[in-house]
Scaffold this active site. Structure first.
Site, PDB file in Angstrom:
ATOM      1  N   SER B  25      20.511  46.878 -51.861  1.00 49.54           N
ATOM      2  CA  SER B  25      21.893  47.276 -52.128  1.00 49.54           C
ATOM      3  C   SER B  25      22.768  47.119 -50.880  1.00 49.54           C
ATOM      4  CB  SER B  25      21.893  48.736 -52.572  1.00 49.54           C
ATOM      5  OG  SER B  25      23.206  49.163 -52.797  1.00 49.54           O
ATOM      6  N   LYS B  49      25.463  46.801 -55.233  1.00 52.02           N
ATOM      7  CA  LYS B  49      26.169  47.695 -54.308  1.00 52.02           C
ATOM      8  C   LYS B  49      26.244  49.133 -54.846  1.00 52.02           C
ATOM      9  CE  LYS B  49      29.018  48.755 -50.935  1.00 52.02           C
ATOM     10  NZ  LYS B  49      28.314  49.203 -49.729  1.00 52.02           N
ATOM     11  N   ALA B  74      28.814  50.600 -40.886  1.00 49.10           N
ATOM     12  CA  ALA B  74      29.393  51.887 -41.260  1.00 49.10           C
ATOM     13  C   ALA B  74      30.395  51.637 -42.384  1.00 49.10           C
ATOM     14  CB  ALA B  74      30.076  52.533 -40.069  1.00 49.10           C
ATOM     15  N   CYS B 134      22.272  57.433 -47.540  1.00 53.39           N
ATOM     16  CA  CYS B 134      23.325  56.695 -46.835  1.00 53.39           C
ATOM     17  C   CYS B 134      23.797  57.503 -45.630  1.00 53.39           C
ATOM     18  CB  CYS B 134      24.512  56.402 -47.742  1.00 53.39           C
ATOM     19  SG  CYS B 134      25.845  55.595 -46.821  1.00 53.39           S
ATOM     20  N   LYS B 169      15.732  56.219 -53.180  1.00 58.14           N
ATOM     21  CA  LYS B 169      15.744  55.512 -51.879  1.00 58.14           C
ATOM     22  C   LYS B 169      15.745  56.521 -50.730  1.00 58.14           C
ATOM     23  CE  LYS B 169      17.997  51.666 -49.474  1.00 58.14           C
ATOM     24  NZ  LYS B 169      18.991  50.585 -49.607  1.00 58.14           N
ATOM     25  N   ASN B 196      16.033  53.319 -45.988  1.00 62.75           N
ATOM     26  CA  ASN B 196      17.445  53.039 -45.766  1.00 62.75           C
ATOM     27  C   ASN B 196      17.635  52.843 -44.253  1.00 62.75           C
ATOM     28  OD1 ASN B 196      20.314  52.949 -45.973  1.00 62.75           O
ATOM     29  ND2 ASN B 196      20.259  54.317 -47.733  1.00 62.75           N
ATOM     30  N   GLY B 248      14.159  45.100 -42.497  1.00 68.58           N
ATOM     31  CA  GLY B 248      13.997  43.976 -41.579  1.00 68.58           C
ATOM     32  C   GLY B 248      13.162  42.828 -42.086  1.00 68.58           C
ATOM     33  N   GLY B 269      17.157  42.631 -47.231  1.00 66.26           N
ATOM     34  CA  GLY B 269      18.499  43.171 -46.971  1.00 66.26           C
ATOM     35  C   GLY B 269      19.327  42.305 -46.059  1.00 66.26           C
TER      36      GLY B 269
END
Lengths: 252, 305
Positions: B25, B49, B74, B134, B169, B196, B248, B269
């Site tokens: 996402s 998203k 951010a 998040c 998540k 995350n 990663g 990602g």
């Protein structure tokens, strides 16, 4: 349609110690590219450089399937790119962004420093469409002036240098060409310059298109990092821009 | 494209993935943004998203800083809200032939529930990924993912209204990720995706200021892969849920590492920003790995470390 493909370096021309032009050969037929669009170039060979670098398209040679990128060395990524040699391969995502909206019969192009990069191809497109253009380039001194012959062949060239070594001594904002009437102004360069020109355009009631340079991770609309505050809320510089009407921007 | 490689097929609760490769996402838009570069059908799934209850403008610019082997972001959950998703975006993605999963976020339990309830009605969305991790919003987000009680509360509430595959998540910004994982498992999560981003920051020494408008942001990219692998490995040992490894992944070898430590699937990602066709290339690379090692099914190497 956007592509992610390899190009071959056919020229790496040094302009100054921090400015160079890469001419890149596309092995296939180039798709349509609009003036003002950009590429995301993959930087290889430096482990500290992780992301691609967004670079404006300086010129396009449709006959030869070549594009030129004018690059200023500002950090590790652009420094690494300056080492590219003829025959090297570079991977680009292109063409990205909206490009300039072409309007009017007589227009003024204003570029400051290396920010002037996308104006050469714009001048070429305008000439093809038989739109009369004047181009005003502002730079530090005569040594920082690039693509002069090309500009002269495509447009009426006016120059302002900080030290007076070529053209008017001073900033582009004090050049008398600004007093003339135009249907549109296309401006690329440092933000204070674009703000000053956009203020002038507003006073003269001329639409002013500016090219924004924002930090971005992807360049094709998904990372949402390059937002700019517009009258319609946050917009992505990479897909809604990088060309905006200055009157749409909150900060201008 | 090697869509027919049955050795790669994996299952997460009721979702059958043609291969373990999904996209994370916030790095893959709504899927169609990548159609120019690759075949979306080549993927096991796409997580779109983050979607919240109402419109969110996200954080101020600058939202991104490049770091060694990674980047900080951010963004702050910028999206147009769940109603816009259901009425407009859903129509643009519902016919994409892969598992289209919606990342659900919010600032309160009620907001998570509202979004999950509305997404539950969408026929072609087989699952949600509950984003309790998040780091870029002032309220909610990571707060739910760093306290086992709050995690349990939000998973329990969403589970009541959501009857398809529920992925939670997880945040790495905790002392014990296993504790949060067990909370989510205990309240009925079907799967866990981890990790995350890691909370981080970057400084501009010339301006003597932070590089992000929010000062701190979420670190992603290869820099976090060792942390992500450790988290997946720890959680795999302590829960029974199918895990989705994130962090990663830049190539097929990275993806295999996550599977070896216990992941059933993986999400690609930040790599999508650098090579927009990488997720498809990873599918192909995993097939080649199985060929090279004469492995009959991806499950044969899952969690063997």
């Amino acid at each position: 349609m956007r592509y992610c493909k390899d190009f071959i370096v056919v020229e790496n021309e040094t302009i100054t110690s921090t400015l160079f032009i890469l001419k890149l050969q596309y092995p296939e037929t180039l798709p349509e590219i609009k003036a003002g669009q950009f590429v995301e170039i993959l930087v290889e060979g430096n482990k500290d450089v992780f992301l691609r670098r967004p670079i404006s398209i300086h010129d396009v040679d449709i006959e030869k399937n070549q594009i030129s990128l004018l690059i200023q060395i500002v950090g590790k990524g652009t420094d690494q790119l300056s080492n590219l040699k003829i025959g090297d391969t570079v991977n680009l995502i292109f063409p990205l962004g909206n490009g300039f909206t072409i309007v009017g019969n007589r227009v003024l192009l204003i570029g400051g420093g290396c920010g002037a990069a996308p104006l050469l191809y714009l001048a070429r497109v305008l000439k093809q469409r038989q739109i009369k253009s004047d181009i005003l380039i502002g730079c530090k001194d005569v040594n920082h002036l690039f693509s002069k012959k090309e500009y002269e062949s495509l447009s009426n060239l006016h120059i302002a240098t900080e030290d007076g070594s070529c053209g008017l001594k001073g900033l582009v904002t004090s050049h008398k060409i600004l007093e003339e009437d135009f249907d549109a102004i296309y401006c690329c360069g440092p933000t204070p310059m674009m703000k000053a020109i956009s203020k002038h355009a507003k006073e003269k009631n001329i639409p002013c298109y500016v090219s924004l340079e924002h930090k971005m991770a992807c360049g094709f609309g998904v990372c949402l990092c390059c937002v700019v505050d517009t009258n319609l809320g946050n917009k992505r510089t990479c897909v809604t821009g990088p060309i905006f009407l200055s009157s749409e921007l909150k900060d201008f | 494209m090697n869509n027919a490689d049955k050795r790669l097929e994996v299952t997460i609760k009721d979702m059958v993935l043609r291969n373990p490769v999904m996209t994370a996402s916030g790095t893959f838009g709504y899927g169609y943004d990548f159609e120019d570069f690759m075949s979306l059908e080549s993927l096991g799934g796409i997580v779109v998203k983050a979607t919240t209850g109402g419109n969110r403008e996200g954080n101020a610019y600058p939202r991104m800083a490049e770091t060694s082997s990674g980047m900080l972001n951010a963004v702050g959950l910028q999206n147009k809200g769940v109603d816009y998703f259901c009425n407009t975006l859903y129509n643009k993605i519902k016919d994409i032939n892969t598992n289209m999963i919606v990342n659900v976020s919010g600032s309160s339990v009620e907001e998570y529930v509202e979004v999950a309830e509305k997404i539950n009605e969408l026929k072609n969305i087989p699952g949600i990924e509950l984003n309790i991790s998040c780091p870029n919003v002032k309220q909610g987000g990571m707060a739910f993912g760093t306290d086992p009680k709050m995690a349990a509360e939000v998973v329990k509430a969403v589970r009541k209204v959501y009857n398809k595959t529920l992925i939670v998540k997880l945040s790495p910004n905790v002392t014990s990720i296993v504790e949060i994982a067990k909370s989510a498992e205990g309240e009925g999560a079907d799967s866990l995706s981890l990790i995350n981003t890691l909370l981080g920051m970057a400084v501009d020494t010339e301006k003597r200021k932070p590089l992000l408008s929010t000062v701190t942001g979420g670190l992603s990219g290869p820099a976090i892969k060792p942390v992500a692998l450790r988290c997946v490995w720890q959680v795999a040992k302590q829960t029974k849920l199918p895990l989705i490894g994130i962090g990663g992944i830049m190539n097929a070898r990275d993806a295999i590492e996550f599977i070896l430590v216990g992941a059933t699937a993986i999400e690609v990602g930040t790599a999508n920003f650098i090579n927009p066709a990488i997720s498809q290339e990873i599918v192909y690379g995993i097939s080649q790995y199985l060929d090279r090692h004469n492995i009959k099914n991806i499950a044969d190497i899952r969690g063997i470390i």
